[in-house]
Design a protein around this motif. Structure first.
Motif, mmCIF file in Angstrom:
data_model
loop_
_atom_site.group_PDB
_atom_site.id
_atom_site.type_symbol
_atom_site.label_atom_id
_atom_site.label_comp_id
_atom_site.label_asym_id
_atom_site.label_seq_id
_atom_site.Cartn_x
_atom_site.Cartn_y
_atom_site.Cartn_z
ATOM 1 N N ALA A 1 0.843 -1.194 0.000
ATOM 2 C CA ALA A 1 0.000 0.000 0.000
ATOM 3 C C ALA A 1 0.880 1.247 0.000
ATOM 4 O O ALA A 1 2.025 1.227 0.470
ATOM 5 N N SER A 2 0.338 2.341 -0.526
ATOM 6 C CA SER A 2 1.129 3.571 -0.653
ATOM 7 C C SER A 2 1.561 4.122 0.705
ATOM 8 O O SER A 2 2.612 4.763 0.815
ATOM 9 N N ASP A 3 0.755 3.875 1.754
ATOM 10 C CA ASP A 3 1.086 4.386 3.084
ATOM 11 C C ASP A 3 1.659 3.297 3.998
ATOM 12 O O ASP A 3 1.762 3.479 5.206
ATOM 13 N N GLU A 4 2.052 2.169 3.419
ATOM 14 C CA GLU A 4 2.544 1.027 4.193
ATOM 15 C C GLU A 4 4.067 1.017 4.213
ATOM 16 O O GLU A 4 4.716 1.194 3.180
ATOM 17 N N GLU A 5 4.638 0.833 5.386
ATOM 18 C CA GLU A 5 6.091 0.780 5.505
ATOM 19 C C GLU A 5 6.615 -0.533 4.931
ATOM 20 O O GLU A 5 6.169 -1.608 5.314
ATOM 21 N N ARG A 6 7.548 -0.423 4.002
ATOM 22 C CA ARG A 6 8.144 -1.617 3.405
ATOM 23 C C ARG A 6 9.133 -2.222 4.401
ATOM 24 O O ARG A 6 10.064 -1.563 4.849
ATOM 25 N N ARG A 7 8.907 -3.488 4.738
ATOM 26 C CA ARG A 7 9.749 -4.154 5.717
ATOM 27 C C ARG A 7 9.731 -5.654 5.450
ATOM 28 O O ARG A 7 8.876 -6.167 4.727
ATOM 29 N N CYS A 8 10.671 -6.356 6.055
ATOM 30 C CA CYS A 8 10.789 -7.806 5.900
ATOM 31 C C CYS A 8 10.566 -8.469 7.257
ATOM 32 O O CYS A 8 11.156 -8.053 8.257
#
Length: 238
Positions: free
Chosen positions: A202-209
């Motif tokens: 999502a555009s407001d979602e933090e990219r993380r693993c």
């Protein structure tokens, strides 16, 4: 699972056999635990290199029925649940008497679906990072902000499973991959691995693993260092 059952071989078939995947769905692994006797089984001494079967069944479980709770006192029951969680931090535990529980806990687990593999709870990750126990089998979780290089990660994970596959009972995770708008989800049983593209970030979602490994004699520092070698730096605009 019960008795001497080992679900590993059956579960692996569902990850690698295309014809079986078309006709059947592996919903999950359910392990039934005898609260009155499980600790003595967990503490059984085994020959060098042999994994305790009770520990293996708990490590592979997606749901755990902790049965015969009426036969043990409160402190013992809590000790049993703590020991189980130390082996498999991700499996929900349901306390029962005569194995009575609602069907929603037993069915519709979808443990091997992409949605489930990508759903690694934050509280689980935080708890595992600070957890210590003496058992040879346990969980290691990682939660890291930022993207990974796909080629580097694929090479690291495949090398890890080739060298330690017999010791890694289950693994799964959701990845932010550099250059890709979609999440990548992986899950594995021993050295059998499945990786697939999932939903868009999502555009407001933090990219993380987020990753979790369950297995024998896992070295958290080695896993963290190996993963971090695949990770791209997070640049600040400040």
């Amino acid at each position: 699972t019960s008795g001497l059952a080992d679900p590993t071989a059956v579960a692996e078939i569902f990850l690698v056999e295309g014809d079986i995947q078309k006709a059947f769905v592996l919903d999950g692994v359910l392990t039934l635990v005898d609260a009155a006797h499980i600790i003595q089984h967990l503490d059984e001494e085994k020959p060098e290199g042999v994994i305790n079967e009770a520990v293996r069944q708990l490590a592979l479980a997606d749901r755990i029925l902790l049965n015969k709770c009426d036969l043990v006192d409160g402190p013992t029951l809590q000790e049993v649940q703590t020991r189980i969680s130390a082996i498999n931090a991700g499996a929900p535990i349901r306390r029962t008497v005569n194995s009575m529980t609602d069907m929603e806990f037993l069915m519709g687990i979808q443990a091997f679906s992409l949605d489930h593999a990508s759903d690694i709870r934050g509280d689980l990750l935080r708890g595992s990072l600070n957890h210590r126990h003496d058992d040879r089998v346990g969980s290691v979780c990682l939660d890291v902000v930022g993207d990974v290089d796909k080629a580097e990660f694929d090479a690291w994970l495949q090398s890890l499973l080739r060298s330690r596959g017999s010791d890694i009972f289950r693994c799964k995770g959701v990845l932010a991959v550099s250059g890709f708008a979609h999440q990548y989800v992986f899950q594995g049983i021993h050295s059998v691995l499945s990786i697939a593209s999932h939903r868009p970030w999502a555009s407001d979602e933090e990219r993380r693993c987020k990753l979790i490994f369950i297995g024998k004699e896992l070295d958290k520092h080695d896993l963290v260092n190996g993963f971090m070698d695949c990770k791209l730096p997070v640049w600040s605009c400040e």
